[in-house]
Write a protein that holds these residues in place. Structure first.
Motif, short mmCIF file in Angstrom:
data_model
loop_
_atom_site.label_atom_id
_atom_site.label_comp_id
_atom_site.label_asym_id
_atom_site.label_seq_id
_atom_site.Cartn_x
_atom_site.Cartn_y
_atom_site.Cartn_z
N ALA A 77 10.80 7.80 5.95
CA ALA A 77 9.47 8.22 6.41
C ALA A 77 9.01 7.32 7.56
O ALA A 77 8.45 7.81 8.55
N HIS A 78 9.25 6.03 7.45
CA HIS A 78 8.86 5.09 8.51
C HIS A 78 9.59 5.41 9.81
O HIS A 78 8.99 5.46 10.87
N HIS A 79 10.90 5.67 9.72
CA HIS A 79 11.68 6.00 10.92
C HIS A 79 11.21 7.30 11.54
O HIS A 79 11.11 7.42 12.75
N LEU A 80 10.93 8.30 10.71
CA LEU A 80 10.48 9.59 11.24
C LEU A 80 9.13 9.44 11.93
O LEU A 80 8.90 10.03 12.98
N ASP A 81 8.24 8.65 11.34
CA ASP A 81 6.94 8.44 11.94
C ASP A 81 7.08 7.75 13.29
O ASP A 81 6.45 8.14 14.26
N ASP A 82 7.94 6.73 13.38
CA ASP A 82 8.17 6.04 14.65
C ASP A 82 8.75 6.99 15.68
O ASP A 82 8.34 6.99 16.85
N ASP A 83 9.71 7.81 15.29
CA ASP A 83 10.32 8.76 16.22
C ASP A 83 9.32 9.79 16.70
O ASP A 83 9.31 10.18 17.87
N HIS A 84 8.45 10.24 15.80
CA HIS A 84 7.44 11.23 16.17
C HIS A 84 6.48 10.63 17.20
O HIS A 84 6.16 11.27 18.21
N LYS A 85 6.05 9.39 16.98
CA LYS A 85 5.16 8.73 17.94
C LYS A 85 5.85 8.54 19.28
O LYS A 85 5.25 8.78 20.33
N ASN A 127 15.88 0.80 -11.68
CA ASN A 127 16.55 0.39 -10.45
C ASN A 127 16.78 1.58 -9.55
O ASN A 127 16.60 1.50 -8.34
N ASN A 128 17.21 2.72 -10.12
CA ASN A 128 17.45 3.91 -9.31
C ASN A 128 16.16 4.42 -8.69
O ASN A 128 16.15 4.82 -7.54
N ILE A 129 15.07 4.41 -9.43
CA ILE A 129 13.79 4.86 -8.91
C ILE A 129 13.36 3.96 -7.76
O ILE A 129 12.93 4.44 -6.71
N GLN A 130 13.49 2.67 -7.95
CA GLN A 130 13.11 1.74 -6.89
C GLN A 130 13.96 1.95 -5.65
O GLN A 130 13.44 1.97 -4.53
N GLN A 131 15.25 2.14 -5.82
CA GLN A 131 16.14 2.35 -4.67
C GLN A 131 15.79 3.64 -3.95
O GLN A 131 15.71 3.68 -2.73
N LEU A 132 15.57 4.73 -4.70
CA LEU A 132 15.21 6.00 -4.07
C LEU A 132 13.88 5.91 -3.35
O LEU A 132 13.73 6.42 -2.24
N THR A 133 12.92 5.24 -3.97
CA THR A 133 11.62 5.08 -3.33
C THR A 133 11.75 4.29 -2.04
O THR A 133 11.16 4.65 -1.02
N GLN A 134 12.57 3.24 -2.05
CA GLN A 134 12.78 2.46 -0.83
C GLN A 134 13.45 3.29 0.26
O GLN A 134 13.06 3.22 1.42
#
Length: 145
Positions: free
Chosen positions: A41-49, A28-35
């Motif tokens: 990463a998704h937010h940073l990519d959107d901000d960079h664009k 559960n912890n691994i899944q939460q951290l991965t999420q």
């Protein structure tokens, strides 16, 4: 033997905390951290664009450290893709040494290292890298994750 997480619960205002043991569930912890890492990463990519669209075309300054950090990041990404996590961690760390506070590259490096740290089951360190990425690239969307 099982690994347990402990939680402290106060039984009254002057008593010592009671310790409640419950089984530690790493999946559960691994899944939460991965999420969390994926959302950041998704937010940073959107901000960079978005930032690239807002900036007028300028001739970029030559920065040999930045260029080398990008080359190192590419190697680190290859190690990560091959699940060679220790090598990826070393490469991301080397690139971060060259560009510790670049507003766009450093968060990407921290997130890449976070993925590699998760692969090595160093989840607390991975969480810390994800937080560092957020601190370098502050956006309202990042705080809503």
């Amino acid at each position: 033997s099982s690994t347990f997480m402990t939680s402290s619960v106060m039984t009254d205002s002057f008593a010592e905390p009671a310790v409640i043991k419950r089984p530690f569930q790493p999946s559960n912890n691994i899944q939460q951290l991965t999420q969390i890492v994926d959302r950041v990463a998704h937010h940073l990519d959107d901000d960079h664009k978005q930032h690239q669209q807002q900036q007028p075309e300028q001739q970029p300054e030559e920065d040999p450290d930045f260029d080398e950090a990008v080359r190192i990041q590419q190697r680190a990404n290859q190690f990560l893709a091959r699940k060679q996590y220790k090598s990826a961690i070393e490469e991301y760390s080397s690139a971060l040494f060259l560009v510790p506070d670049d507003p766009f590259l450093s968060p990407e490096l921290h997130l890449g290292r976070a993925h590699a740290l998760n692969g090595c089951r160093r989840h607390e360190s991975a969480r810390n890298d994800a937080i560092l990425a957020l601190k370098l690239q502050v956006t309202p969307e990042a705080y809503s994750t």
